[in-house]
Design a protein around this motif. Structure first.
Motif, short mmCIF file in Angstrom:
data_model
loop_
_atom_site.label_atom_id
_atom_site.label_comp_id
_atom_site.label_asym_id
_atom_site.label_seq_id
_atom_site.Cartn_x
_atom_site.Cartn_y
_atom_site.Cartn_z
N SER A 273 0.23 -1.45 -0.15
CA SER A 273 0.01 -0.08 -0.12
C SER A 273 0.89 1.37 0.34
N ILE A 274 0.86 2.69 -0.06
CA ILE A 274 0.23 3.97 -0.24
C ILE A 274 0.54 4.63 1.22
N VAL A 275 1.63 4.84 2.35
CA VAL A 275 1.20 6.00 3.42
C VAL A 275 1.22 7.34 2.45
N GLU A 276 -0.26 8.32 3.05
CA GLU A 276 0.26 9.29 2.20
C GLU A 276 0.99 10.71 3.29
N TYR A 277 2.01 10.81 3.04
CA TYR A 277 2.95 12.23 4.03
C TYR A 277 2.01 12.63 5.50
N TYR A 278 0.85 13.09 4.88
CA TYR A 278 0.32 14.00 6.08
C TYR A 278 -0.65 12.11 7.37
#
Ligand code: UTP
Length: 407
Positions: A281-286
């Protein structure tokens, strides 16, 4: 669908204004509009106000294959990748269905000229990068180009006019991605002509379902294509069907490989690769907590440290596991051309409504495993999103010249 049925379909969702000009239209235009009303899935409008994605799961780090390991194993990885290419098991797929609104050109983004002393088109750079591998492996790799209803004709014409930039025409296949309706901030559908509802491409995850709808999955089966490299039109430096990346993904036995770059700083505003509930998955910076920002891997490097660059290698026999209805629909604020009450076409300067997209990142989350593969940012990442400033024509020119590309 006849007029009465169309009216009923629209009345049920409070969008009868779409038929406002019906009586002024020619018979052919009336048919076009009724067909569009019949074929359009308006259920996307229910997503407004629901947030881009629902609850997130538990995040954990996903180790990347880093430069030192890649360099140490380069020969082995390249051999495996080259063998796969030579056996015709890999294809490339250019995502060129986007609207490129930030760049502000009316033409398809790939037609943009980044040259300084001579024309150097984005499409030309992309094809030239792929031709490097064609020469290296002595194999004409199958190239799919995804366009949209909005830019298909211009794209195909441009390739033809430029003799496919040196590529073999019979190895290139164009197909159009599906469209979704677009609306204003209150959910009212826009029209961009008296006989047409405003639409926009349904996001870069549309590539797989649109490819299947066009019957092109047959080519994958008939030609024995086992891997497909999906990449964005706007990164003019990226390596496509890179034998080393292909070899690494094959040897890792991963369902998908993702080219990634090391973050420039711990708080850089990029989404990073990770696991979410055990799946890639991808975790967003925020979304990065303080704890995640400070987490370290076994070498003492940040554990969430690699951002994606929209260059993925999918194993084709995994793709049937990806189903549209499991993917979140992202509601995105965009500039949407529309006709005003006098029927005049307006092209807004600021976002004026929502479009609906599925993203390739969400496809990856449906797969069981992913290999993040580190590339050097200055050598492989020059995205062109804006005319000037960050990720722009200007910044890409500097990077192209730094890498010896004559402009
Ligand atoms: P972007 O997210 O940069 O979107 O696309 P965009 O539409 O091109 O540009 P803006 O946001 O309007 O300025 C990243 C890649 O995904 C492709 C684009 O063509 C680009 O290669 N894409 C995007 C599609 O192929 N289809 C889409 O529906 C959206």
């Amino acid at each position: 669908m006849d007029y009465t049925q169309a009216k009923a379909k629209l009345a049920a969702i409070g969008q009868e204004h779409i038929l406002r000009y019906y009586d002024e239209l020619s018979e052919e235009q009336q048919d076009n509009l009724l067909r569009q009303i019949d074929e359009t899935d308006f259920s996307v409008l229910n997503r407004i106000g629901c947030g881009a994605s629902d609850e997130r799961g538990a995040f954990s780090p996903l180790a990347a294959m880093q430069r030192n390991e890649i360099e140490a194993r380069r020969q082995e990885l390249e051999q495996v990748g080259t063998a796969a290419i030579k056996a015709g098991k890999t294809a490339a797929l250019l995502l060129a269905g986007g609207m490129g609104t930030r760049l502000g050109s009316d033409n398809p983004k790939g037609m943009y000229d980044v040259g300084v002393t001579k024309p150097v088109y984005i499409f030309e750079r992309i094809v030239s990068n792929l031709l490097d591998v064609v020469r290296q492996t002595d194999t004409w790799i199958r190239l799919f180009v995804m366009t949209s209803e909005k830019n298909n004709d211009a794209t195909v014409r441009f390739f033809r006019e430029h003799a496919y930039f040196g590529y073999r025409a019979d190895r290139v296949v164009f197909f159009k991605q599906d469209m979704a309706p677009a609306c204003d901030f209150s959910g009212k559908l826009y029209m961009d002509a008296k006989d047409h509802i405003s639409t926009s491409p349904n996001g870069n995850a549309g590539w797989y379902s649109s490819m299947v709808r066009a019957g092109l999955d047959r080519i994958l089966v008939d030609e024995g294509i086992e891997w497909i490299n999906i990449f964005a039109v706007d990164n003019v430096l990226q390596r496509i069907c890179d034998p080393c990346f292909i070899g690494a993904t094959i040897l890792a036995d991963a369902a998908v490989g993702a080219k990634v770059v090391r973050k420039a700083a711990p708080d850089e505003k990029v989404g990073v690769m990770c696991l979410e509930d055990g799946r890639p998955s991808i975790v967003e910076y925020y979304e990065l907590s303080e704890e995640m920002m400070n987490a370290k891997d076994e070498n003492g490097d940040p554990a969430y440290n690699y951002g994606v660059i929209l260059n993925y290698l999918f194993r084709t026999n995994e793709l049937s596991k990806v189903t549209d209805d499991k993917m979140p629909l992202h509601v995105v604020r965009k500039k949407i051309p529309y006709i005003d009450e006098n029927g005049v076409l307006i092209k807004p300067d600021e976002p004026n409504g929502f479009k609906f997209e599925q993203l390739v990142l969400d496809m990856i989350h449906q797969l069981s495993s992913c290999l993040p593969f580190e590339v050097i940012r200055d050598k492989e990442f020059a995205p062109i999103k804006n005319p000037t400033g960050v990720d722009s024509v200007e910044s890409a020119r500097v990077l192209l010249q730094k890498n010896g590309v004559a402009l």
